[in-house]
Design an enzyme around this catalytic site. Structure first.
Site, short mmCIF file in Angstrom:
data_model
loop_
_atom_site.label_atom_id
_atom_site.label_comp_id
_atom_site.label_asym_id
_atom_site.label_seq_id
_atom_site.Cartn_x
_atom_site.Cartn_y
_atom_site.Cartn_z
N ARG A 49 16.86 4.21 -1.03
CA ARG A 49 16.75 3.97 0.41
C ARG A 49 17.96 3.18 0.87
NH1 ARG A 49 11.20 1.62 1.37
NH2 ARG A 49 10.52 3.77 1.08
N ARG A 97 4.67 -9.72 1.27
CA ARG A 97 4.72 -8.26 1.27
C ARG A 97 5.85 -7.82 2.18
NH1 ARG A 97 -0.05 -4.09 2.04
NH2 ARG A 97 1.73 -2.67 1.88
N LYS A 98 5.88 -6.54 2.53
CA LYS A 98 6.96 -6.04 3.38
C LYS A 98 6.90 -6.70 4.75
CE LYS A 98 4.52 -1.91 5.07
NZ LYS A 98 4.58 -0.44 5.13
N GLY A 143 0.52 10.99 5.03
CA GLY A 143 -0.11 11.64 3.89
C GLY A 143 -1.15 10.81 3.19
N CYS A 146 2.62 5.60 6.84
CA CYS A 146 4.07 5.62 7.01
C CYS A 146 4.53 6.59 8.10
CB CYS A 146 4.75 5.95 5.69
SG CYS A 146 4.50 4.70 4.42
N GLY A 147 3.68 7.54 8.46
CA GLY A 147 4.01 8.44 9.56
C GLY A 147 3.58 7.91 10.91
#
Length: 558
Positions: free
Chosen positions: A81, A193-194, A447, A452-453
């Site tokens: 990434r 976390r993120k 998904g 994430c979408g």
């Protein structure tokens, strides 16, 4: 639970030890690096020498600190990434990525919803060569995954947009240098976390601000231009949580310090137990906004102004098509990259077109699309006639225009269904069923529940999972409707629990869309008929809400 330390043998994998038990496995992995996941770089030569088959769970996770992602669906092959703050890129950078994908990868690259590019299908031993090539064009992959500040988002037309209160892109670049820099920054490598940040001066809500851990959105106060601060947004970890106003207004010169100190507060006080509860939203849930604001003031050492007037409109811009820039005589041309997926030849051609018709800049969007800016008005016709624009259209159909899809089972360890090709097939089927006219809709695919979408931030959203049909395990989706970000942000609600991804899916979705469009038009008509709403619109009060609720019937799939 096991805890993890570096083996005393440099050529051996990390092994479990019997030291103090960490709160979760990833905290143990970080402890093995003294809290700095970037230290995995010291051990990369040994890991390459041992071979991919010997990588431990700890090593696979720690590699994410340097932007290398082990992918179970492609054994022995990895994803990288690439960090691209604000989605800004140059032609030579796209060419470098294309060359790496062609020579060392699998010739598949993806533009993500965080305005960056993922390089796929390379082997671990090629990582040093990839990094060297990226450094040569001012790119790197550090701190792009796991417990770090992810790529910082911003309006892709920052500095060019006629509908911006201010150009926030210099602030995005400053924050990236402060938090990550060119070589990584251990001060911010041990977050719970993120952590997602967006900084935007755009008035048309193009960055999903309300889904971010921190969002700075354009505001005015007493004649001063700056930002209101939103905190605690997220996708996944229980669904879309809409970010809350912190009741803080900052001018540009104050903004970086506020973002950095909020990030440090999360680092120092954020939850570190169950991974699903380690987001900033849950610290805010525990503390409350008042305590967070007070803690921020204490960290800064000075008072903060209360929030100003939110200057955003209720519109949502995707920046596709031909857009007039604030620079006289120049245009930006936004191109739809279906689900964000491209190949090296297409990247090379984008780079070439950006040089011939523009100034070599390319901008990436949160909808997985791209923009060629700074095109002289007289050159637009030539650009629109280029063959690549038959693949990457500036005027896509209403069902492809707003289509976003996560990676899906092609490459993701977590995904439960395939998404990208299915999303394109659905858009084509909807074109045939409903026609290529009508207002565009945002249609997002995730998904798995990680989101994430951004499926709950779309008009229509899909969350993938497995279900049994006639005794067989098949792909299926839950359908969501009514999600959006912006001043009136709301999480999409699940309206259909289970729909198999078979030949009947387009018919079900078409029925949902027709019901949704009817309902949306009715709500908009009711709002326009409300004199209080009309007065608010005239006054420019984008964040004003009518005190009289507008009735809404549930969507039907007939």
């Amino acid at each position: 639970m096991e805890s993890f330390q570096i083996s005393p043998k440099a050529d051996a994998p990390f092994v479990a030890s019997q030291c103090a038990t960490p709160s979760n496995a990833v905290e143990g992995y970080k402890a093995s690096m003294d809290g700095d996941g970037l230290r995995i770089l010291e051990h990369l030569p040994q890991m390459i020498g041992r071979g991919v088959e010997s990588l431990t769970p700890a090593e696979k996770e720690l590699l994410k600190w340097v932007g290398i992602f082990y992918r179970r669906p492609t054994p022995g092959k990895f994803m990288m990434r690439i960090r691209m703050p604000n989605g800004f890129a140059r032609s030579e950078q796209l060419r470098a990525i294309a060359e790496l994908s062609r020579r060392l990868g699998n010739q598949v690259v993806d533009i993500t919803t965080r305005q960056q590019i993922e390089l796929r299908g390379f082997t671990l031993d090629s990582a040093p060569e990839i990094w060297e090539k990226l450094r040569g064009v001012d790119l790197h992959s550090l701190q792009t995954g796991i417990d770090n500040v992810r790529n910082i988002n911003g309006c892709p037309l920052a500095g060019l947009n006629q509908h911006e209160l201010l150009d926030a892109s210099p602030l995005v670049q400053d924050l990236d240098r402060m938090i990550v820099g060119d070589h990584g920054n251990p001060e911010f490598t041990n977050l719970p976390r993120k952590f997602n940040i967006t900084v935007t001066g755009c008035l048309d809500n193009c960055t999903h601000a309300e889904s971010q851990d921190i969002a700075l959105v354009p505001a005015k106060k007493a004649g001063r231009i700056g930002f209101n601060v939103l905190v605690g947004g997220k996708m996944g970890s229980g669904g879309f949580t809409v970010a809350s106003p912190l009741n803080v207004f900052v001018e540009v010169f104050q903004a970086a310090a506020v973002v950095v100190e909020l990030t440090k507060i999360y680092r120092d006080y954020g939850p570190r137990e169950a991974r699903s509860r380690c987001r900033f939203a849950f610290l805010i849930e525990e503390w409350g906004l008042s305590r967070l604001r007070a803690e921020l003031i204490e960290h800064l050492g000075h008072e903060l102004a209360f929030q100003g007037r939110d200057m955003r409109s209720s519109a949502h811009a995707d920046h596709l098509g031909v857009t007039r820039q604030k620079q006289e005589g120049f245009r930006s041309v936004g191109l739809c990259i279906p689900t964000g997926r491209a190949n090296p030849e297409q990247l090379d051609e984008l780079a070439r077109l950006s040089e011939i018709y523009g100034n070599g800049e390319i901008r990436l969007t949160t909808a997985q699309n791209t923009i060629i800016p700074n095109v002289p008005a007289d050159y637009v016709g030539g650009l629109l006639a280029e063959p690549l624009l038959r693949e990457f259209s500036p005027r896509p159909s209403p069902f492809l225009r707003g289509m976003v899809a996560c990676v899906g089972t092609d490459y993701c360890n977590l995904a439960q269904i395939e998404t990208k090709s299915r999303a394109i097939e659905l858009s084509e089927a909807l074109d045939k069923k409903l026609g290529e006219t009508g207002n565009p809709l945002t249609i997002h695919w995730s998904g798995c529940p990680a989101g994430c979408g951004n499926h709950q931030a779309a008009d229509i959203g899909f969350r993938g999972f497995k279900t049994k049909l006639d005794g067989k395990l098949v792909d299926a989706v839950a359908i969501y409707a009514g999600g959006q970000t912006g001043p009136h942000a709301v999480a999409g609600e699940e309206i259909v629990e289970t729909v198999p991804c078979d030949e009947n899916l387009p018919e079900v979705v078409a029925n949902v869309i027709e019901s949704y469009r009817f309902e949306k038009e009715a709500r908009e008509h009711a709002a326009l008929s409300d004199p209080l709403c009309a007065a608010a619109a005239t006054a420019g009060l984008a964040s004003w809400h009518s005190p009289r609720p507008i009735p809404s019937s549930s969507l039907s799939t007939n």
